[in-house]
Structures are given as structure tokens and as C-alpha cells.
Design a protein around this motif. Structure first.
Motif, mmCIF file in Angstrom:
data_model
loop_
_atom_site.group_PDB
_atom_site.id
_atom_site.type_symbol
_atom_site.label_atom_id
_atom_site.label_comp_id
_atom_site.label_asym_id
_atom_site.label_seq_id
_atom_site.Cartn_x
_atom_site.Cartn_y
_atom_site.Cartn_z
ATOM 1 N N ARG A 34 26.860 -30.262 37.418
ATOM 2 C CA ARG A 34 25.614 -30.854 36.673
ATOM 3 C C ARG A 34 25.734 -31.951 36.233
ATOM 4 O O ARG A 34 24.983 -32.943 36.262
ATOM 5 C CB ARG A 34 24.965 -29.519 35.986
ATOM 6 C CG ARG A 34 23.364 -29.967 35.695
ATOM 7 C CD ARG A 34 22.665 -28.919 34.866
ATOM 8 N NE ARG A 34 23.198 -28.402 34.200
ATOM 9 C CZ ARG A 34 23.705 -27.142 33.893
ATOM 10 N NH1 ARG A 34 23.758 -26.347 35.286
ATOM 11 N NH2 ARG A 34 24.640 -26.642 32.990
ATOM 12 N N ASP A 46 26.526 -35.110 38.507
ATOM 13 C CA ASP A 46 25.119 -35.509 39.273
ATOM 14 C C ASP A 46 24.157 -35.993 38.015
ATOM 15 O O ASP A 46 23.833 -37.109 38.442
ATOM 16 C CB ASP A 46 24.290 -34.221 39.625
ATOM 17 C CG ASP A 46 24.892 -33.425 41.001
ATOM 18 O OD1 ASP A 46 25.814 -34.082 41.443
ATOM 19 O OD2 ASP A 46 24.493 -32.337 41.075
ATOM 20 N N THR A 48 23.326 -40.274 38.609
ATOM 21 C CA THR A 48 21.842 -40.835 38.439
ATOM 22 C C THR A 48 22.014 -42.036 37.229
ATOM 23 O O THR A 48 21.361 -42.931 37.312
ATOM 24 C CB THR A 48 20.875 -39.754 37.981
ATOM 25 O OG1 THR A 48 20.990 -38.729 39.110
ATOM 26 C CG2 THR A 48 19.560 -40.309 37.739
ATOM 27 N N SER A 103 22.003 -43.464 41.227
ATOM 28 C CA SER A 103 21.622 -42.753 42.430
ATOM 29 C C SER A 103 20.359 -41.932 42.009
ATOM 30 O O SER A 103 19.926 -41.825 40.929
ATOM 31 C CB SER A 103 22.907 -41.584 42.348
ATOM 32 O OG SER A 103 24.035 -42.259 42.726
ATOM 33 N N PRO A 104 19.875 -41.402 43.310
ATOM 34 C CA PRO A 104 18.742 -40.661 42.977
ATOM 35 C C PRO A 104 18.838 -39.410 42.129
ATOM 36 O O PRO A 104 20.080 -38.712 41.960
ATOM 37 C CB PRO A 104 18.220 -40.027 44.532
ATOM 38 C CG PRO A 104 19.101 -41.123 45.340
ATOM 39 C CD PRO A 104 20.313 -41.595 44.507
ATOM 40 N N LEU A 105 17.815 -38.916 41.499
ATOM 41 C CA LEU A 105 17.704 -37.724 40.596
ATOM 42 C C LEU A 105 18.211 -36.597 41.487
ATOM 43 O O LEU A 105 17.184 -36.440 42.257
ATOM 44 C CB LEU A 105 16.222 -37.833 39.966
ATOM 45 C CG LEU A 105 15.984 -36.731 38.876
ATOM 46 C CD1 LEU A 105 16.804 -37.391 37.769
ATOM 47 C CD2 LEU A 105 14.537 -36.702 38.548
ATOM 48 N N THR A 106 19.020 -35.761 41.067
ATOM 49 C CA THR A 106 19.507 -34.420 41.664
ATOM 50 C C THR A 106 19.091 -33.367 40.828
ATOM 51 O O THR A 106 19.383 -32.156 41.165
ATOM 52 C CB THR A 106 20.628 -34.666 42.460
ATOM 53 O OG1 THR A 106 21.540 -34.771 41.316
ATOM 54 C CG2 THR A 106 20.846 -35.734 43.399
ATOM 55 N N VAL A 107 19.164 -33.515 39.524
ATOM 56 C CA VAL A 107 19.051 -32.621 38.496
ATOM 57 C C VAL A 107 17.615 -32.739 37.849
ATOM 58 O O VAL A 107 17.362 -33.713 37.281
ATOM 59 C CB VAL A 107 20.116 -32.754 37.412
ATOM 60 C CG1 VAL A 107 19.917 -31.576 36.454
ATOM 61 C CG2 VAL A 107 21.680 -32.623 38.210
ATOM 62 N N ALA A 108 16.859 -31.635 38.096
ATOM 63 C CA ALA A 108 15.543 -31.856 37.331
ATOM 64 C C ALA A 108 15.701 -31.867 36.041
ATOM 65 O O ALA A 108 16.366 -31.285 35.348
ATOM 66 C CB ALA A 108 14.701 -30.421 37.843
ATOM 67 N N THR A 109 14.830 -32.729 35.451
ATOM 68 C CA THR A 109 14.970 -33.034 33.967
ATOM 69 C C THR A 109 14.113 -32.047 33.313
ATOM 70 O O THR A 109 14.701 -31.718 31.991
ATOM 71 C CB THR A 109 14.171 -34.345 33.671
ATOM 72 O OG1 THR A 109 12.825 -34.178 34.149
ATOM 73 C CG2 THR A 109 14.852 -35.735 34.249
#
Length: 117
Positions: free
Chosen positions: A59, A62, A66, A71-77
Motif C-alpha cells: 500500500r 502504491d 502516486t 502515477s494514477p491514484l490506486t489507494v483510495a484516500t
């Protein structure tokens, strides 16, 4: 002719240093090994297990991708705290695990000393 006693003993689990074996027989509490198992179980339960540490590192990877590589957001804030809070939490878990493992390692040094010359 004087033949000195052997410096090792043959056991079902290999040759061992004779003096170290005699010393351990007098001074080593075998139950300590089970205590380490109990301590390790408690430690792993406290931190959520080794898989939890692995998942936390992934996590953080990832999140760092970001933050640092755009990089694109892969872990929801909504699923995590700030990256530094996540890192500090993981550091604490690793410190806890390290302390448990260090205690086990120190105990194992007594058994490792059985290695023959």
C-alpha cells in the motif's frame, strides 16, 4: 600415550561441541523455546500477522508511486491516513516484530554454539 577426550559428541541431530552440550544441559531452560513461540504468536497477533506487514508495504508503495511519480491514484484516500502516518505505523509494527525476533535470536545463539570446531 595420552589421548584427549573428543571435543565433539555424535548425537541423533549431528555432531555437537561436547563442552557446549555439557554447559547447555546444566544451564539451558528448554521451555524458553516455547516461550519464544508464545511471544512470537502474541507479537504477530498484535501487528496483524506477517501478511499485514507485506500488505502495508505494498500500500505504501502504491501511495509513494502516486505521490512521487505522479502515477494514477490506486489507494483510495478514504481508506488510509496520510502517507507519513502509514509509514510510522508500519515502522512501529516492524520495531515490535524486530524485538520479538531479537529475543528469539539471542536464545538461538546458545543452541548455535553447539557447532563443533
Amino acid at each position: 600415550m595420552h589421548i584427549p577426550p573428543a571435543s565433539f559428541r555424535v548425537t541423533p541431530y549431528g555432531e555437537v561441541d561436547a563442552k557446549a552440550l555439557d554447559s547447555l544441559r546444566q544451564n539451558f531452560e528448554i521451555a524458553q523455546l516455547l516461550n519464544v513461540v508464545d511471544q512470537l504468536d502474541a507479537c504477530l497477533a498484535e501487528i496483524g500477522g506477517v501478511d499485514n506487514i507485506r500488505d502495508d508495504f505494498l500500500r505504501l508503495h502504491d501511495m509513494a508511486m502516486t505521490l512521487l511519480e505522479c502515477s494514477p491514484l490506486t489507494v483510495a484516500t478514504s481508506d488510509v491516513d496520510s502517507i507519513w502516518e502509514e509509514a510510522m505505523s508500519l515502522q512501529e509494527d516492524i520495531s515490535t516484530l524486530r524485538s520479538c525476533l531479537q529475543a528469539g535470536s539471542e536464545l538461538l545463539s546458545s543452541l548455535a554454539a553447539l557447532a563443533p570446531d
